[in-house]
Design an enzyme around this catalytic site. Structure first.
Site, PDB file in Angstrom:
ATOM      1  N   GLN A 108      21.242  50.454  53.599  1.00 53.85           N
ATOM      2  CA  GLN A 108      22.213  50.993  54.554  1.00 53.85           C
ATOM      3  C   GLN A 108      23.557  50.276  54.431  1.00 53.85           C
ATOM      4  O   GLN A 108      23.659  49.063  54.625  1.00 53.85           O
ATOM      5  CB  GLN A 108      21.702  50.873  55.992  1.00 53.85           C
ATOM      6  CG  GLN A 108      22.545  51.747  56.923  1.00 53.85           C
ATOM      7  CD  GLN A 108      22.258  51.519  58.390  1.00 53.85           C
ATOM      8  OE1 GLN A 108      22.299  50.373  58.861  1.00 53.85           O
ATOM      9  NE2 GLN A 108      21.990  52.579  59.116  1.00 53.85           N
ATOM     10  N   TYR A 194      29.888  51.972  65.117  1.00 52.77           N
ATOM     11  CA  TYR A 194      30.525  51.157  64.079  1.00 52.77           C
ATOM     12  C   TYR A 194      31.685  51.940  63.447  1.00 52.77           C
ATOM     13  O   TYR A 194      32.048  53.013  63.924  1.00 52.77           O
ATOM     14  CB  TYR A 194      29.461  50.683  63.079  1.00 52.77           C
ATOM     15  CG  TYR A 194      28.439  49.801  63.783  1.00 52.77           C
ATOM     16  CD1 TYR A 194      28.821  48.590  64.352  1.00 52.77           C
ATOM     17  CD2 TYR A 194      27.121  50.215  63.964  1.00 52.77           C
ATOM     18  CE1 TYR A 194      27.924  47.796  65.057  1.00 52.77           C
ATOM     19  CE2 TYR A 194      26.213  49.419  64.665  1.00 52.77           C
ATOM     20  CZ  TYR A 194      26.620  48.214  65.212  1.00 52.77           C
ATOM     21  OH  TYR A 194      25.745  47.428  65.920  1.00 52.77           O
ATOM     22  N   ARG A 241      23.838  58.430  58.401  1.00 52.28           N
ATOM     23  CA  ARG A 241      23.266  58.274  59.742  1.00 52.28           C
ATOM     24  C   ARG A 241      24.307  58.530  60.819  1.00 52.28           C
ATOM     25  O   ARG A 241      25.434  58.013  60.733  1.00 52.28           O
ATOM     26  CB  ARG A 241      22.711  56.865  59.908  1.00 52.28           C
ATOM     27  CG  ARG A 241      21.814  56.735  61.142  1.00 52.28           C
ATOM     28  CD  ARG A 241      21.236  55.345  61.284  1.00 52.28           C
ATOM     29  NE  ARG A 241      19.955  55.389  61.968  1.00 52.28           N
ATOM     30  CZ  ARG A 241      19.517  54.459  62.809  1.00 52.28           C
ATOM     31  NH1 ARG A 241      20.253  53.396  63.074  1.00 52.28           N
ATOM     32  NH2 ARG A 241      18.347  54.563  63.389  1.00 52.28           N
ATOM     33  N   GLY A 335      11.280  52.161  64.391  1.00 49.09           N
ATOM     34  CA  GLY A 335      11.870  50.834  64.332  1.00 49.09           C
ATOM     35  C   GLY A 335      10.907  49.767  64.821  1.00 49.09           C
ATOM     36  O   GLY A 335      10.193  49.147  64.029  1.00 49.09           O
TER      37      GLY A 335
HETATM   38  C1  PHB Z   1      22.436  45.414  65.703  1.00 46.70           C
HETATM   39  O1  PHB Z   1      22.611  44.512  64.898  1.00 46.70           O
HETATM   40  O2  PHB Z   1      22.149  45.200  66.864  1.00 46.70           O
HETATM   41  C2  PHB Z   1      22.558  46.794  65.233  1.00 46.70           C
HETATM   42  C3  PHB Z   1      22.986  47.038  63.949  1.00 46.70           C
HETATM   43  C4  PHB Z   1      23.122  48.327  63.508  1.00 46.70           C
HETATM   44  C5  PHB Z   1      22.805  49.370  64.344  1.00 46.70           C
HETATM   45  C6  PHB Z   1      22.370  49.140  65.616  1.00 46.70           C
HETATM   46  C7  PHB Z   1      22.246  47.840  66.060  1.00 46.70           C
HETATM   47  O3  PHB Z   1      22.936  50.619  63.931  1.00 46.70           O
END
Ligand code: PHB
Length: 385
Positions: A108, A194, A241, A335
């Protein structure tokens, strides 16, 4: 595993499937999970990380933890990168271990944008974002900052249009590094507030140039990043994503029911491997429930997109099997269950039992709560057969 045993539970999850060019033995995908255990300094994956991923090779395929494409893209202590020779060598340990165990693994590609902090940036500079809007909340800086482990986010600076080619080059470089490291594909992280999500959604993108304003303009950067990555990877090994209605990292859109299906349509027609969508949940009477509006948006996105659909977020094995059976998605993504149960597909196939994940060991540390979750013993597997 084809359904050779008539008593296999959640059978729909055990049909082999294709995510573009990525062939999967089952429909049970391991979600990207930040574990903050890269070797320091240098954010380098190591042998322990390889063991962890190798243990989970029974997934249809694994999606790695979010991995920064550049120093600028980093936002959390101890997360791995994919832009230096040392990181490539570290990730090779991981891909070899997964492949030796018969699995597949996709990396990713991550840029956090404004969800960073000057401690991670060159010369303590401001994080970059579409617009100079400070996120509500705290950055996880750990011992990078004397006031750590968490400190408030700062106001980011708006990326100049003239910097976008350099940003795209960072994606190309990281995509190439992922190829060199032996991955089976890459996933472009455009979810969870992000950088790419910050460009997509109206609350974080107040630009008045070609990258802001209309939905078309807000989607522009994602389209360019996809093109950049496709200069390195065959399209059918690239996923994206997205997280419509996701509230994480202080983000929202004025019109998500229009934006996200439009994004899916924009990503269609390029032969991409898959779209990976995070279902939005809300707490009702103390219980996390999937939002109906999120399910409706996912259905619209599925109609608009021509590749495989992965869906993540709060699935039980029963519900996951029903989503696959009813063709609401092609793959289901897990997850926390996968984190705590390295042999999750085996456990699904016999309806448990399951180890409980321990949140205290999610981020940072060593093997405890990482590589020491047990697989079922032979006896426990036999009992179910
Ligand atoms: C996190 O590091 O908390 C984190 C990273 C990527 C994501 C969601 C959470 O997509």
């Amino acid at each position: 595993m084809q359904n050779s045993h008539s008593n296999v539970k959640h059978a729909a999850l055990f049909e082999p499937g294709q995510a573009g060019g990525i062939a999967a033995d089952n429909r049970i995908i391991m979600a990207p999970l930040t574990r903050s255990r890269a070797q320091q300094p240098g954010d380098v994956p190591n042998a322990l990380n390889a063991t962890y991923y190798g243990q989970r090779a029974g997934a249809g395929f694994i999606i790695t933890e979010a991995t920064q494409i550049s120093r600028e893209g980093k936002g959390y202590a101890w997360t791995p990168g994919i832009y230096t020779p040392e990181q490539v060598a570290g990730w090779k340990l991981v891909t070899n271990e997964v492949h030796n165990n018969g699995g597949k693994i996709v990396l990713q590609l991550w840029h956090v944008g404004r969800i960073s902090h000057p401690v991670f940036q060159k010369d303590e500079g401001k994080p970059v974002a579409p617009s100079a809007i400070r996120p509500d909340g705290d950055a996880f800086v750990a011992d990078y900052h004397p006031d750590g482990p968490v400190v408030p986010f700062v106001e980011p600076r708006a990326l100049e249009v003239s910097e976008i080619p350099r940003l795209l080059q960072d994606y190309v470089h990281a995509a190439r590094c992922a190829k060199d490291a032996g991955f089976d594909g890459v996933e472009i992280h455009a979810a969870n507030g992000y950088l790419l999500d910050q460009f997509l959604q109206s609350s974080t993108n107040q630009r008045d140039d070609a990258y802001g304003g209309s939905a078309e303009n807000r989607m522009r950067l994602l389209g360019e990043v996809v093109d950049a990555v496709l200069s390195v990877w065959p399209a059918d090994q690239v996923g994206v994503r997205l997280s419509p209605l996701g509230a994480m990292n202080d983000i929202s859109d004025d019109n998500p029911g229009v934006l996200f299906p439009a994004v899916a349509e924009k990503l269609s027609g390029r032969g991409l491997a898959y779209l990976h969508i995070v279902r939005a949940t809300e707490e009702v009477d103390g219980i996390q429930q999937v939002r109906d509006e999120s399910v409706a948006i996912i259905a619209d996105m599925q109609k608009a997109f021509d590749g495989a659909l992965l869906v993540c977020g709060g699935f039980s094995p029963q519900e996951a099997a029903s989503w696959v059976e009813e063709q609401k998605c092609d793959f289901t993504v897990f997850g926390k269950l996968f984190l705590a149960n390295p042999d999750l597909p085996q456990r699904f196939s016999q309806d448990g039992p399951y180890n409980e994940p321990n949140p205290k060991t999610f981020y940072g540390g060593g093997s405890e709560g990482y590589t020491d979750y047990s697989k079922l013993s032979e006896e426990e597997r036999r009992k179910a057969a």
